[in-house]
Design an enzyme around this catalytic site. Structure first.
Site, PDB file in Angstrom:
ATOM      1  CE  LYS A 183      -1.869   2.735   3.027  1.00  0.00           C
ATOM      2  NZ  LYS A 183      -1.913   4.053   2.357  1.00  0.00           N
ATOM      3  CB  SER A 236       4.365   8.393  11.869  1.00  0.00           C
ATOM      4  OG  SER A 236       3.172   7.646  11.909  1.00  0.00           O
ATOM      5  CB  THR A 237       7.389   6.783  16.056  1.00  0.00           C
ATOM      6  OG1 THR A 237       8.695   6.820  15.462  1.00  0.00           O
ATOM      7  CG2 THR A 237       7.460   6.046  17.382  1.00  0.00           C
ATOM      8  N   GLY A 240       3.470   3.121  13.603  1.00  0.00           N
ATOM      9  CA  GLY A 240       4.284   1.914  13.794  1.00  0.00           C
ATOM     10  C   GLY A 240       3.959   1.214  15.103  1.00  0.00           C
ATOM     11  CD  GLU A 257      13.866   0.501   8.383  1.00  0.00           C
ATOM     12  OE1 GLU A 257      14.316   1.415   9.111  1.00  0.00           O
ATOM     13  OE2 GLU A 257      14.547  -0.460   7.996  1.00  0.00           O
ATOM     14  CB  CYS A 291      13.005   8.571   8.202  1.00  0.00           C
ATOM     15  SG  CYS A 291      13.927   7.660   6.973  1.00  0.00           S
ATOM     16  CD  GLU A 388      10.260  12.161  11.799  1.00  0.00           C
ATOM     17  OE1 GLU A 388       9.148  11.659  12.057  1.00  0.00           O
ATOM     18  OE2 GLU A 388      11.144  11.565  11.174  1.00  0.00           O
TER      19      GLU A 388
HETATM   20  P1  TAP Z   1       2.323   7.583   8.454  1.00  0.00           P
HETATM   21  O1  TAP Z   1       1.206   8.515   8.662  1.00  0.00           O
HETATM   22  O2  TAP Z   1       2.700   6.676   9.553  1.00  0.00           O
HETATM   23  O3  TAP Z   1       1.934   6.750   7.169  1.00  0.00           O
HETATM   24  C1  TAP Z   1       2.742   5.750   6.627  1.00  0.00           C
HETATM   25  C2  TAP Z   1       1.882   4.786   5.855  1.00  0.00           C
HETATM   26  O4  TAP Z   1       1.000   4.084   6.733  1.00  0.00           O
HETATM   27  C3  TAP Z   1       0.967   5.452   4.822  1.00  0.00           C
HETATM   28  O5  TAP Z   1       0.831   4.602   3.720  1.00  0.00           O
HETATM   29  C4  TAP Z   1      -0.328   5.570   5.599  1.00  0.00           C
HETATM   30  O6  TAP Z   1      -1.450   5.751   4.803  1.00  0.00           O
HETATM   31  C5  TAP Z   1      -0.347   4.255   6.342  1.00  0.00           C
HETATM   32  N1  TAP Z   1      -1.167   4.230   7.541  1.00  0.00           N
HETATM   33  C6  TAP Z   1      -1.664   5.274   8.260  1.00  0.00           C
HETATM   34  N2  TAP Z   1      -2.343   4.810   9.323  1.00  0.00           N
HETATM   35  C7  TAP Z   1      -2.267   3.453   9.288  1.00  0.00           C
HETATM   36  C8  TAP Z   1      -2.746   2.396  10.125  1.00  0.00           C
HETATM   37  N3  TAP Z   1      -3.447   2.648  11.237  1.00  0.00           N
HETATM   38  N4  TAP Z   1      -2.460   1.119   9.794  1.00  0.00           N
HETATM   39  C9  TAP Z   1      -1.737   0.840   8.702  1.00  0.00           C
HETATM   40  N5  TAP Z   1      -1.265   1.791   7.862  1.00  0.00           N
HETATM   41  C10 TAP Z   1      -1.517   3.081   8.164  1.00  0.00           C
HETATM   42  O7  TAP Z   1       3.651   8.310   8.052  1.00  0.00           O
HETATM   43  P2  TAP Z   1       3.840   9.413   6.935  1.00  0.00           P
HETATM   44  O8  TAP Z   1       3.369  10.704   7.472  1.00  0.00           O
HETATM   45  O9  TAP Z   1       3.291   8.964   5.646  1.00  0.00           O
HETATM   46  O10 TAP Z   1       5.434   9.399   6.771  1.00  0.00           O
HETATM   47  C11 TAP Z   1       6.251  10.145   7.540  1.00  0.00           C
HETATM   48  C12 TAP Z   1       6.903   9.299   8.610  1.00  0.00           C
HETATM   49  O11 TAP Z   1       7.573   8.186   8.046  1.00  0.00           O
HETATM   50  C13 TAP Z   1       7.961  10.065   9.352  1.00  0.00           C
HETATM   51  O12 TAP Z   1       7.802   9.864  10.730  1.00  0.00           O
HETATM   52  C14 TAP Z   1       9.256   9.460   8.872  1.00  0.00           C
HETATM   53  O13 TAP Z   1      10.329   9.563   9.740  1.00  0.00           O
HETATM   54  C15 TAP Z   1       8.876   8.070   8.596  1.00  0.00           C
HETATM   55  N6  TAP Z   1       9.780   7.469   7.637  1.00  0.00           N
HETATM   56  C16 TAP Z   1      10.678   6.566   8.087  1.00  0.00           C
HETATM   57  C17 TAP Z   1      11.567   5.991   7.223  1.00  0.00           C
HETATM   58  C18 TAP Z   1      12.531   4.996   7.751  1.00  0.00           C
HETATM   59  S1  TAP Z   1      13.303   4.101   6.688  1.00  0.00           S
HETATM   60  N7  TAP Z   1      12.733   4.849   9.010  1.00  0.00           N
HETATM   61  C19 TAP Z   1      11.554   6.312   5.881  1.00  0.00           C
HETATM   62  C20 TAP Z   1      10.634   7.234   5.433  1.00  0.00           C
HETATM   63  C21 TAP Z   1       9.737   7.810   6.333  1.00  0.00           C
HETATM   64  P3  TAP Z   1      -1.851   7.274   4.408  1.00  0.00           P
HETATM   65  O14 TAP Z   1      -0.847   7.701   3.439  1.00  0.00           O
HETATM   66  O15 TAP Z   1      -3.147   7.235   3.796  1.00  0.00           O
HETATM   67  O16 TAP Z   1      -1.847   8.040   5.686  1.00  0.00           O
END
Ligand code: TAP
Length: 476
Positions: A183, A236-237, A240, A257, A291, A388
């Site tokens: 996804k 996001s943490t 996660g 991650e 990240c 963050e």
């Molecule tokens: P999230 O809001 O956590 O979303 C990540 C993914 O999970 C998206 O596809 C999201 O869908 C989905 N999602 C949201 N709620 C969910 C749930 N309850 N169950 C399963 N999936 C769910 O993070 P983001 O805002 O997209 O990304 C930013 C974060 O990612 C930052 O904290 C960043 O540090 C982290 N990040 C970490 C890494 C590594 S390698 N550590 C790399 C890149 C990013 P939607 O898009 O529809 O919300």
């Protein structure tokens, strides 16, 4: 030439090399199919133009995708010799390289990142990942890993590196003989759907890769599906942790991650121009939507003034604007929600007493933008030093001794990455060994390589992606 002339130079020819359809279905069992749920719009963050209408997978769609992945796993992919799987992965890698321009432009349009980065960083790393893991597919048995895939992998990825995160997840899973349902993030689904086309072009057996687009609920349905053997999540943490709770007590394998708040530590003996360049790359690459971004600069007190002077001078040369312009350094913020979060945290920084400095630049009238910003007089208690921000905002703290630098660097619930800038090899090794971070860069930053494991300590996640270590997450 005046900077404004360069900043917004349009690049219409780039836009025309991608064929964006008005609407997209889900990729299930090797075909694009209509979803049973509703749909959502994906928007170009630099122009606010609606790019396409994309299907939103509901539980029924997710179930069909998992069933397709299970069938492909049982009947074809897990039975196929590694040498045969390798051929498909090499083919995918070659097609990615051949279609790299199209992928880079589409990534830039859907995400807002500068085309120069999509072209020179994201897409080459994506191809390299498939080449690298293709090479492993026929060597697992002889490398002490055995050859026992897990089954169906549910993979959920964020919007900051849509294709790269896909490659980090799909390539090792397939190399090991697993099938996947992935996804992509709601705001950046398009390159995953183009990747689906590439799977068709490579004649990958139907069901080996399935793409279900949608928002958080789709992700939740996917990771919660009872017939999934492995969950790999980047994001996001907060989410996660929720996923970790939801799979607790099941036999699903899990890798996470998550977020970061990396320290980039500049010692007084560092080559300062090189360090400033690394600090700029560390926080402004990909608008700071990284990240492992070096979002906290820890600079030794004796050189702090000089470093800040050079840093501001360098930041003033950053070009913010049209992501498709090859001269652009800092593109658009991916979504209005993310922009609101960056603004809110920056305002908190000022309210808590830090001093804000913004690089002089003219932002476009439409789209979502945030000028490169730095904060001085930051204390460890400030939210901008702890949380963050995930945007082009750098918090600067100072230190006197290496021990103080280490203590400040480690004073975070995260532990994904860190940077050290020093002329002394012994100091680099000593400090690196004390940093609680999964990746430590020395006299460089944001270097990624498929052979190298990547992942976090503490609340930055569990497990590693990349390299030999990345295979372990997909083998029993
Ligand atoms: P999230 O809001 O956590 O979303 C990540 C993914 O999970 C998206 O596809 C999201 O869908 C989905 N999602 C949201 N709620 C969910 C749930 N309850 N169950 C399963 N999936 C769910 O993070 P983001 O805002 O997209 O990304 C930013 C974060 O990612 C930052 O904290 C960043 O540090 C982290 N990040 C970490 C890494 C590594 S390698 N550590 C790399 C890149 C990013 P939607 O898009 O529809 O919300």
């Amino acid at each position: 030439m005046a900077r404004t002339e360069l900043e917004y130079a349009p690049a219409p020819e780039s836009r025309s090399i991608v064929d964006i359809k008005a609407s997209y279905g889900l990729f299930v069992g090797g075909e694009f199919v209509d979803g049973h749920g509703s749909s959502f719009k994906t928007v170009n963050p630099a122009t606010e133009e609606v790019l396409a209408e994309v299907a939103e997978a509901d539980e029924h769609d997710v179930d069909l995708a998992v069933k397709a992945a299970r069938r492909a796993y049982d009947r074809v992919w897990s039975r196929m010799p590694g040498s045969e799987r390798a051929k498909y992965l090499f083919r995918i890698a070659r097609i990615i390289a051949e279609r790299s321009r199209e992928l880079a432009v589409l990534e830039s349009i859907d995400n807002g990142k500068p085309i120069r980065e999509a072209r020179d960083v994201d897409v080459p790393i994506v191809a390299a990942h498939f080449f690298y893991y293709a090479g492993w597919a026929d060597k697992l048995r002889h490398s002490g890993y055995g050859e026992t895939p897990l089954g169906v992998a549910a993979q959920v990825i964020p919007w900051n590196f849509p294709l790269m995160m896909l490659a980090w997840k799909v390539a090792p899973a397939l190399a090991c003989g697993n099938t996947v349902v992935l996804k992509p993030a709601e705001t950046t689904p398009l390159t995953a759907l183009l990747f689906a086309e590439i799977c068709q072009q490579a004649e990958l057996p139907p069901g080996v890769v399935n793409i279900v687009t949608g928002a958080g609920a789709t992700g939740q349905a996917l990771v919660g599906h009872p017939d999934v053997d492995k969950v790999a999540f980047t994001g996001s943490t907060e989410v996660g942790k929720a996923i970790a709770r939801s799979v607790a007590g099941t036999d699903k394998r899990l890798t996470l991650e998550l977020g970061g708040k990396a320290a980039n530590i500049v010692f007084d003996d560092a080559p300062l121009d090189q360090a400033v360049e690394g600090v700029v790359n560390g926080i402004f690459f990909n608008q700071g939507h990284v990240c492992c971004a070096g979002s906290r600069l820890l600079v030794q007190e004796s050189v702090a003034e000089e470093v800040l002077h050079r840093l501001k001078r360098r930041m003033a040369t950053l070009r913010v604007g049209d992501p498709l312009d090859k001269n652009t350094d800092v593109g658009a913020i991916n979504s209005p929600e993310q922009l609101a979060r960056i603004r809110e945290l920056s305002e908190a920084g000022e309210a808590e007493g830090a001093e804000r400095w913004t690089a002089p630049c003219q932002l476009p009238d439409t789209g979502w933008w945030f000028a490169p910003t730095l904060f001085t007089d930051v204390t460890q208690a400030h939210r901008i030093a702890r949380e963050e921000i995930f945007g082009p905002v750098l918090s600067v703290l100072t230190f006197r001794t290496p021990a103080e630098a280490v203590a400040k660097a480690n004073n975070t619930p995260y532990g994904l990455s860190a940077g050290i800038w020093s002329d002394k090899g012994s100091r680099i090794l000593q400090v690196a060994s004390q940093l609680r971070a999964g990746v430590v860069w020395a006299n460089t930053f944001n270097q990624f390589d498929p052979t190298s494991p990547f992942g976090g300590y503490k609340e930055s996640g569990q497990g590693r992606e990349g390299g030999r270590h990345g295979l372990e997450a997909y083998l029993r």
